[in-house]
Write an enzyme that holds these catalytic residues in place. Structure first.
Site, PDB file in Angstrom:
ATOM      1  N   ASP A  17     -31.728 -71.002 -26.863  1.00  0.00           N
ATOM      2  CA  ASP A  17     -30.952 -70.172 -25.927  1.00  0.00           C
ATOM      3  C   ASP A  17     -30.481 -68.942 -26.698  1.00  0.00           C
ATOM      4  O   ASP A  17     -30.780 -68.778 -27.887  1.00  0.00           O
ATOM      5  CB  ASP A  17     -29.772 -70.957 -25.347  1.00  0.00           C
ATOM      6  CG  ASP A  17     -29.343 -70.437 -23.966  1.00  0.00           C
ATOM      7  OD1 ASP A  17     -29.498 -69.225 -23.707  1.00  0.00           O
ATOM      8  OD2 ASP A  17     -28.859 -71.234 -23.148  1.00  0.00           O
TER       9      ASP A  17
ATOM     10  N   HIS B  20     -35.092 -73.081 -11.043  1.00  0.00           N
ATOM     11  CA  HIS B  20     -34.636 -72.733  -9.681  1.00  0.00           C
ATOM     12  C   HIS B  20     -33.925 -71.383  -9.630  1.00  0.00           C
ATOM     13  O   HIS B  20     -33.701 -70.857  -8.532  1.00  0.00           O
ATOM     14  CB  HIS B  20     -33.774 -73.854  -9.084  1.00  0.00           C
ATOM     15  CG  HIS B  20     -32.375 -73.958  -9.650  1.00  0.00           C
ATOM     16  ND1 HIS B  20     -31.435 -74.802  -9.106  1.00  0.00           N
ATOM     17  CD2 HIS B  20     -31.756 -73.347 -10.700  1.00  0.00           C
ATOM     18  CE1 HIS B  20     -30.303 -74.699  -9.780  1.00  0.00           C
ATOM     19  NE2 HIS B  20     -30.480 -73.822 -10.749  1.00  0.00           N
TER      20      HIS B  20
ATOM     21  N   GLY C 135     -33.339 -66.939 -28.303  1.00  0.00           N
ATOM     22  CA  GLY C 135     -34.265 -66.139 -27.526  1.00  0.00           C
ATOM     23  C   GLY C 135     -33.798 -66.048 -26.088  1.00  0.00           C
ATOM     24  O   GLY C 135     -32.768 -66.621 -25.709  1.00  0.00           O
TER      25      GLY C 135
END
Length: 342
Positions: free
Chosen positions: A206, A252, A232
């Site tokens: 992350d 989603h 990243g």
């Protein structure tokens, strides 16, 4: 002799009326959460006068609030007039496992109510309305409004945390050598996976900002020695060689094109024989009541994104170079959607 009027069956009208007034119940629950009523009842039943004194509210108004909520199973009144917890109201406690207090506070936030007032425009045009309302995208708006962002992410963080145990109970992660959790935030799920499967190594992926508290989390969980953190963005290339790539409540949020890009990045990075694990709501085909339907409206309003059916995930996986092998249900409303590279 008087003639009695014909009595019509109005049950459908009143059932609909209860749904229409759902916003009133939402506000009532939110007020109870903001006052901290659930917390003062943690040690046992209390008269409404004591509750009001402890939370700083008007006794008569507090009685009327609790009376309304008790009719929906949120709090209960004893024969002696004291109020006590029900299983649902207990989840409004700040320290409750699987607490929903944060979500109750979010649903009372005026910024959120303003946004939902524009659902008509989204349904009319098929376009996300938040960027038009705010003049910027959702993430930029959160950065510009940190107080609202704190309430928003705390609410969804609590909801996400409540799903960890059901996921671990439903799916066996010990089959993997290395699990890469993509856009995983602090890494609560990955910490749980590593605790469940002591031979597995983990990679938390992350942004640097999102993972600032992660080392302390993994140290407290006793799994820091089996974990690496790599930084990243959402659509960047992923760490290579993982046996499982986990996307929890990430896909989603994406448009169809970005979702395919993210999953193709996993396809390029995955080890031979590895598995893709997308953990999301799977919208039922038969329109039965499901949390995924309401979250789907939220995604449509804010991001122009969507929840998907199993058939839609099958197609999405195929576009990214994966074959969907199964969807494992959990005791929460989410499923672990599994795929293999082809």
């Amino acid at each position: 002799m008087s003639v009695l009027p014909e009595v019509r069956d109005q049950s459908d009208s009143y059932s609909l009326l209860h749904l229409i007034q759902g916003a009133v119940i939402t506000q009532a629950i939110s007020v109870a959460a903001k006052l901290g009523i659930a917390d003062v009842l943690a040690d046992g039943p209390l008269p409404v006068e004591d509750i009001a004194a402890r939370v700083g509210s008007d006794p008569k108004a507090t009685h009327r609030l609790l009376r309304a909520l008790a009719g929906h199973g949120v709090f209960a009144v004893r024969g002696d007039g004291r109020y006590e917890h029900t299983p649902m109201s207990g989840k409004l406690r700040q320290d409750a496992p699987d607490s929903m207090r944060g979500f109750a506070l979010l649903m009372n936030h005026p910024t959120l109510w303003e946004e939902w007032g524009h659902l008509f425009s989204t349904v009319e045009t098929g376009e996300a309305n938040l960027p038009k309302l705010r003049g910027m995208g959702a993430l930029d708006f959160f950065h510009a409004n940190p107080d609202y962002a704190r309430v928003f992410f705390q609410a969804f963080g609590e909801l996400s945390a409540s799903e960890t145990d059901p996921i671990l109970a439903a799916y066996d992660f010990s089959q993997f050598g290395t699990v890469v959790d993509v856009i995983a935030g602090r890494g609560n799920l990955l910490a749980g996976i590593l605790k469940q499967a002591p031979d597995v190594k983990g990679v938390l992926y992350d942004s640097e900002v999102a993972t600032v508290d992660s080392p302390a989390l993994f140290e407290a969980a006793g799994v820091a020695d089996r974990l690496t953190i790599e930084h990243g963005g959402y659509l960047d290339k992923l760490p290579t060689g993982g046996d499982a790539y986990v996307f929890k409540h990430i896909i989603h949020d994406f448009s169809e094109a970005d979702a395919v890009t993210a999953l193709r990045n996993a396809r390029e990075a995955i080890a031979p024989g590895g598995k893709l694990l997308v953990i999301e709501y799977v919208v039922p085909e038969n329109n039965e009541k499901h949390l995924g339907h309401t979250i789907d409206l939220w995604l449509m309003l804010m991001l122009g994104a969507q929840e998907r059916t199993l058939a839609e995930y099958t197609e999405l996986f195929a576009q990214a170079g994966f074959k969907l092998t199964r969807a494992v249900p959990t005791s929460a409303p989410i499923s672990v959607i599994e795929g293999i590279p082809v």
